[in-house]
Design a protein around this motif. Sequence first.
Motif, short mmCIF file in Angstrom:
data_model
loop_
_atom_site.label_atom_id
_atom_site.label_comp_id
_atom_site.label_asym_id
_atom_site.label_seq_id
_atom_site.Cartn_x
_atom_site.Cartn_y
_atom_site.Cartn_z
N PRO A 208 0.82 -1.24 0.00
CA PRO A 208 0.00 0.00 0.00
C PRO A 208 0.84 1.27 0.00
N LEU A 209 1.99 1.25 0.68
CA LEU A 209 2.81 2.45 0.73
C LEU A 209 3.34 2.83 -0.64
N PHE A 210 3.98 1.87 -1.30
CA PHE A 210 4.59 2.21 -2.59
C PHE A 210 3.56 2.30 -3.70
N ALA A 211 2.41 1.64 -3.55
CA ALA A 211 1.32 1.87 -4.51
C ALA A 211 0.85 3.31 -4.42
N ALA A 212 0.69 3.81 -3.19
CA ALA A 212 0.29 5.21 -3.02
C ALA A 212 1.37 6.16 -3.51
N ALA A 213 2.63 5.81 -3.27
CA ALA A 213 3.73 6.69 -3.67
C ALA A 213 3.78 6.85 -5.19
N PHE A 214 3.73 5.73 -5.93
CA PHE A 214 3.89 5.81 -7.38
C PHE A 214 2.59 6.20 -8.07
N ALA A 215 1.46 6.09 -7.34
CA ALA A 215 0.19 6.53 -7.94
C ALA A 215 0.01 8.04 -7.81
N THR A 216 0.51 8.62 -6.71
CA THR A 216 0.27 10.05 -6.45
C THR A 216 1.50 10.92 -6.62
N HIS A 217 2.68 10.35 -6.41
CA HIS A 217 3.92 11.12 -6.38
C HIS A 217 3.83 12.29 -5.38
N ASP A 218 2.97 12.10 -4.39
CA ASP A 218 2.79 13.12 -3.35
C ASP A 218 3.32 12.54 -2.03
N THR A 219 4.35 13.16 -1.47
CA THR A 219 5.01 12.59 -0.29
C THR A 219 4.11 12.61 0.94
N TRP A 220 3.35 13.67 1.14
CA TRP A 220 2.52 13.75 2.34
C TRP A 220 1.39 12.72 2.31
N THR A 222 1.47 9.95 0.69
CA THR A 222 2.11 8.64 0.85
C THR A 222 2.41 8.37 2.32
N PHE A 223 2.90 9.40 3.01
CA PHE A 223 3.19 9.22 4.44
C PHE A 223 1.92 8.88 5.22
N LEU A 224 0.82 9.56 4.92
CA LEU A 224 -0.44 9.29 5.63
C LEU A 224 -0.91 7.85 5.39
N VAL A 225 -0.75 7.37 4.15
CA VAL A 225 -1.12 5.99 3.86
C VAL A 225 -0.24 5.02 4.65
N GLY A 226 1.07 5.30 4.67
CA GLY A 226 1.98 4.44 5.42
C GLY A 226 1.71 4.48 6.92
N LEU A 227 1.40 5.67 7.44
CA LEU A 227 1.10 5.81 8.87
C LEU A 227 -0.16 5.02 9.23
N ALA A 228 -1.20 5.17 8.40
CA ALA A 228 -2.45 4.44 8.66
C ALA A 228 -2.23 2.94 8.58
N ALA A 229 -1.46 2.50 7.59
CA ALA A 229 -1.21 1.06 7.45
C ALA A 229 -0.42 0.52 8.63
N ALA A 230 0.58 1.27 9.09
CA ALA A 230 1.42 0.81 10.19
C ALA A 230 0.63 0.72 11.49
N ILE A 231 -0.10 1.78 11.82
CA ILE A 231 -0.87 1.77 13.08
C ILE A 231 -2.00 0.76 13.02
N GLY A 232 -2.69 0.70 11.88
CA GLY A 232 -3.77 -0.27 11.75
C GLY A 232 -3.28 -1.70 11.88
N SER A 233 -2.14 -2.00 11.24
CA SER A 233 -1.57 -3.34 11.36
C SER A 233 -1.15 -3.64 12.78
N GLY A 234 -0.58 -2.64 13.45
CA GLY A 234 -0.14 -2.84 14.83
C GLY A 234 -1.30 -3.16 15.75
N ILE A 235 -2.40 -2.41 15.61
CA ILE A 235 -3.58 -2.66 16.45
C ILE A 235 -4.14 -4.05 16.16
N SER A 236 -4.25 -4.39 14.89
CA SER A 236 -4.80 -5.69 14.51
C SER A 236 -3.96 -6.84 15.06
N MET A 237 -2.63 -6.76 14.91
CA MET A 237 -1.75 -7.82 15.38
C MET A 237 -1.76 -7.90 16.90
#
Length: 336
Positions: A208-220, A222-237
């Motif tokens: 999801p991180l690099f899909a967002a990065a290469f789809a948008t080329h927008d760093t902020w 991309t960071f929000l997608v990575g942050l959401a994925a990391a925290i969401g995965s952490g809570i789930s695990m």
Amino acid sequence: MPLTSWLSFPVSPWRGSAGLRFSDLSEQQILSLAIALEEEDARIYNTYAEVLAEEFPDSAKLFRAMAAEEDGHRHRLIELYRQRFGERILLIRRQDVRGFVERKPVWLIRPLDLEKIRAQAEIMEADSRRFYAQAARHTTDAAIRQLLGDLAAEESRHESQAERLGDRFITPDAVHSEHQTQRRLFVLQFVQPGLAGLMDGSVSTLAPLFAAAFATHDTWSTFLVGLAAAIGSGISMAFAEALSDDGALTGRGSPFLRGWVIGLMTTVGGLGHALPYLIPHFELATALAFAVVAVELGLIAWIRKRYMDTPFGLAVLQVVVGGLLVFALGIAIGSA
């Protein structure tokens, strides 16, 4: 019956807002306190022995022997107390007297660590020696002073006695076996959940991180997608692990502790390659994220080799190849 009566507990008559001063204690109170201290120390040593019996039987024998010595001290103190003051022992404990250090409950020492338990035992013996030495100076009754002085001398010798008991019960083979057991418990309770979290956070968030990065080329974004994925995965695990087995049969320890470990490491693993996208320059942030991914995958492979006895080549194949496939998938989807 009122609810408060069910919830009430006996309180020592000596408890006050500040407690008693040691210098104000009578000889009867000092002997009563000494008896309570020996009872408490023997109970703690027996608890250590029970806790260690299954995994560390030789160290359990050591603490049972130390508990037996404390029981011997208690018998001598009670015998003298009975001669001087009769059958009724005053209810006075260490928490009733200013300056006493509280004994650390055994459940706060978990997960089991032999060095921590043995260090706590040394502190207990040192506390007892200081107490008896000070108490002996404070009393004027000859028999009481003699017994307290003898106990102070015996407590000062307990360290060497513990060493002799250790030589008797803790052989080199037993030490090696206990160290192996400690390592196994550490792996089960910390390394395995931490490694699982780090792998999940590092690998599963790549797509999801690099899909967002290469789809948008927008760093902020991309960071929000990575942050959401990391925290969401952490809570789930974390929830998945905390609701798994209780560790009673597997030896994996508290499920809540494992949940915290795996949740934290999952979040850390996911944030590692998301943080570079706080840099506003897309190409620089992406290059740095690539480098972070390489470090993460290499670190996971090393941990598997170090603690899981996995050959490094096989660990690299399992982790790096799988991670690169997810990584490539994210780039392909983002570039489509």
